[in-house]
Design an enzyme around this catalytic site. Structure first.
Site, PDB file in Angstrom:
ATOM      1  CE1 TYR A  36      -1.724  13.831   0.016  1.00 14.30           C
ATOM      2  CE2 TYR A  36      -1.854  15.582  -1.610  1.00 14.30           C
ATOM      3  CZ  TYR A  36      -1.130  14.598  -0.967  1.00 14.30           C
ATOM      4  OH  TYR A  36       0.182  14.371  -1.320  1.00 14.30           O
ATOM      5  NE  ARG A  55      -4.391   9.780  -6.986  1.00  9.54           N
ATOM      6  CZ  ARG A  55      -3.388  10.509  -7.490  1.00  9.54           C
ATOM      7  NH1 ARG A  55      -2.323   9.910  -7.992  1.00  9.54           N
ATOM      8  NH2 ARG A  55      -3.438  11.819  -7.499  1.00  9.54           N
ATOM      9  NE  ARG A 103      -4.564  12.469  20.531  1.00 12.77           N
ATOM     10  CZ  ARG A 103      -3.995  11.379  21.041  1.00 12.77           C
ATOM     11  NH1 ARG A 103      -4.467  10.845  22.151  1.00 12.77           N
ATOM     12  NH2 ARG A 103      -2.946  10.832  20.448  1.00 12.77           N
ATOM     13  CG  HIS A 105      -5.200   6.156  18.815  1.00 13.31           C
ATOM     14  ND1 HIS A 105      -5.113   6.890  19.975  1.00 13.31           N
ATOM     15  CD2 HIS A 105      -3.993   6.251  18.229  1.00 13.31           C
ATOM     16  CE1 HIS A 105      -3.901   7.405  20.088  1.00 13.31           C
ATOM     17  NE2 HIS A 105      -3.197   7.033  19.025  1.00 13.31           N
ATOM     18  CE  LYS A 150      -2.361  13.133  -4.293  1.00 19.70           C
ATOM     19  NZ  LYS A 150      -0.924  13.313  -4.230  1.00 19.70           N
ATOM     20  CD  GLU A 182       5.923   7.361  -4.529  1.00 20.07           C
ATOM     21  OE1 GLU A 182       5.199   7.796  -5.432  1.00 20.07           O
ATOM     22  OE2 GLU A 182       5.481   7.034  -3.404  1.00 20.07           O
TER      23      GLU A 182
HETATM   24  N1  PDD Z   1       1.849  14.754  -5.089  1.00 22.01           N
HETATM   25  N2  PDD Z   1       4.078  10.190  -5.588  1.00 22.01           N
HETATM   26  C1  PDD Z   1       3.883  10.974  -4.514  1.00 22.01           C
HETATM   27  C2  PDD Z   1       4.427  10.529  -3.192  1.00 22.01           C
HETATM   28  C3  PDD Z   1       3.159  12.178  -4.642  1.00 22.01           C
HETATM   29  O1  PDD Z   1       2.939  12.940  -3.544  1.00 22.01           O
HETATM   30  C4  PDD Z   1       2.689  12.575  -5.918  1.00 22.01           C
HETATM   31  C5  PDD Z   1       1.931  13.847  -6.128  1.00 22.01           C
HETATM   32  C6  PDD Z   1       2.937  11.736  -7.023  1.00 22.01           C
HETATM   33  C7  PDD Z   1       2.423  12.060  -8.405  1.00 22.01           C
HETATM   34  O2  PDD Z   1       1.028  11.837  -8.510  1.00 22.01           O
HETATM   35  P1  PDD Z   1       0.129  12.658  -9.555  1.00 22.01           P
HETATM   36  O3  PDD Z   1       0.775  12.491 -10.894  1.00 22.01           O
HETATM   37  O4  PDD Z   1      -1.190  12.010  -9.501  1.00 22.01           O
HETATM   38  O5  PDD Z   1       0.136  14.090  -9.108  1.00 22.01           O
HETATM   39  C8  PDD Z   1       3.627  10.544  -6.814  1.00 22.01           C
HETATM   40  C9  PDD Z   1       1.021  15.918  -5.138  1.00 22.01           C
HETATM   41  C10 PDD Z   1       1.079  16.705  -6.387  1.00 22.01           C
HETATM   42  C11 PDD Z   1       1.214  16.713  -3.862  1.00 22.01           C
HETATM   43  O6  PDD Z   1       1.355  16.070  -2.838  1.00 22.01           O
HETATM   44  O7  PDD Z   1       1.164  17.951  -3.891  1.00 22.01           O
END
Ligand code: PDD
Length: 290
Positions: A36, A55, A103, A105, A150, A182
């Site tokens: 996402y 990204r 379903r 894997h 992500k 983070e």
């Molecule tokens: N999340 N690290 C993680 C684990 C995140 O989920 C996010 C952002 C960031 C910051 O990334 P960016 O600056 O590109 O938004 C860092 C989004 C906003 C969310 O999951 O809603």
């Protein structure tokens, strides 16, 4: 007055949110098999779209889903979605899953990804946060080893965020082997000896689009900034701590584990960076940057 119906995009159609349905066999639902993006729009202008779409493309490559749309198609669809929805400042959520299949894997033989997009109102940072900052707690980073992807499989992040909320904090700062990586949904910055530090990119954290802009803004101002590992001890001794994301911008952390950070108020460098960041957004709204 009735609220206008939110409009979403699902597999080629713009439809009302209440009419958007996905099969229970979607691999996003069954396996969390998808990726996402969250792209903010200010004054209906998209913030760093190119960076978000790049990204997205590398995330899709990483999980072996063919990007179903070209950059231009994404750009057009997202722009249309923003126009169809009500708010000036919006946060666009887009998700691609490996689609509907029995379903199993292993990947299905035929690719048929599900594409979904919605927007919600983007709430600007409150006066209260600018005045007093937020509270964070540090927690063990028990996520997988591919945090640069992500992924929509966010259960560890969800549990970590909830643990922070249960402790009366707004965000968790994650520690892996003595190193701060983070936040549960944000990137980390600290200020030490008047220099801004953020962890280097790698598989253990998401390469945040907001993070990159902050690094760029600091370098542009010849402000001391380093992409360098942050130890737990450095985090605990930081003059300032910031958490950044597309939806929350730059959050100043004024309490960590119930101990005051710096003066206990948002710091000087946060204030300067936030001013530069807001200027960037204003320029975006006035159409002088992407
Ligand atoms: N999340 N690290 C993680 C684990 C995140 O989920 C996010 C952002 C960031 C910051 O990334 P960016 O600056 O590109 O938004 C860092 C989004 C906003 C969310 O999951 O809603």
């Amino acid at each position: 007055m009735n609220k206008p119906e939110p409009i979403v995009y699902l597999n080629g159609e713009f439809i009302a949110l209440k009419d958007a349905h996905v099969s229970v066999l979607d691999r996003g639902f069954i396996f969390g098999d998808g990726v996402y993006e969250v792209v903010p729009a200010y004054g209906r202008r998209l913030f760093r779209l190119q960076h978000h779409l790049e990204r997205l493309n590398s995330n899709l490559n990483a999980v072996k889903i063919t990007n179903p749309l070209s950059f231009e198609d994404w750009q057009q669809l997202i722009a249309q979605l923003i126009i169809k929805n009500q708010y000036n400042n919006q946060s666009v959520y887009l998700q691609i899953t490996r689609g509907v299949a029995p379903r199993d894997h292993g990947f299905p033989d035929k690719e048929n990804p599900t594409i979904f997009m919605m927007t919600s109102t983007l709430v600007k940072q409150s006066r209260e946060i600018a005045d007093n900052g937020i509270h964070a707690v540090s927690l063990p980073d028990n996520r997988w080893q591919n945090c640069h992807i992500k992924s929509i499989s966010l259960l560890p992040n969800v549990l970590l965020r909830q643990q922070a909320l249960d402790k009366g904090a707004e965000e968790a700062i994650l520690i892996r082997d003595g190193i701060a990586t983070e936040g549960a949904a944000s990137n980390l910055f600290i200020v030490l000896d008047d220099c801004i530090i953020t962890p280097p990119k790698g598989p253990l954290l998401l390469p945040g689009v907001t993070r990159d802009l902050i690094v760029e803004l600091a370098r542009g101002k010849k402000q001391c900034i380093k992409e360098q590992t942050i130890t737990e001890a450095e985090l605990n001794n930081a003059q300032e701590i910031w958490l950044t994301s597309s939806t929350k911008e730059i959050l100043p952390v004024t309490m960590l584990n119930n101990k005051t950070v710096g003066s206990g108020k948002p710091g000087l460098l946060w204030n300067q960076m936030m001013t530069d960041y807001q200027q960037y957004i204003q320029d975006l709204e006035e159409n002088t940057c992407d």
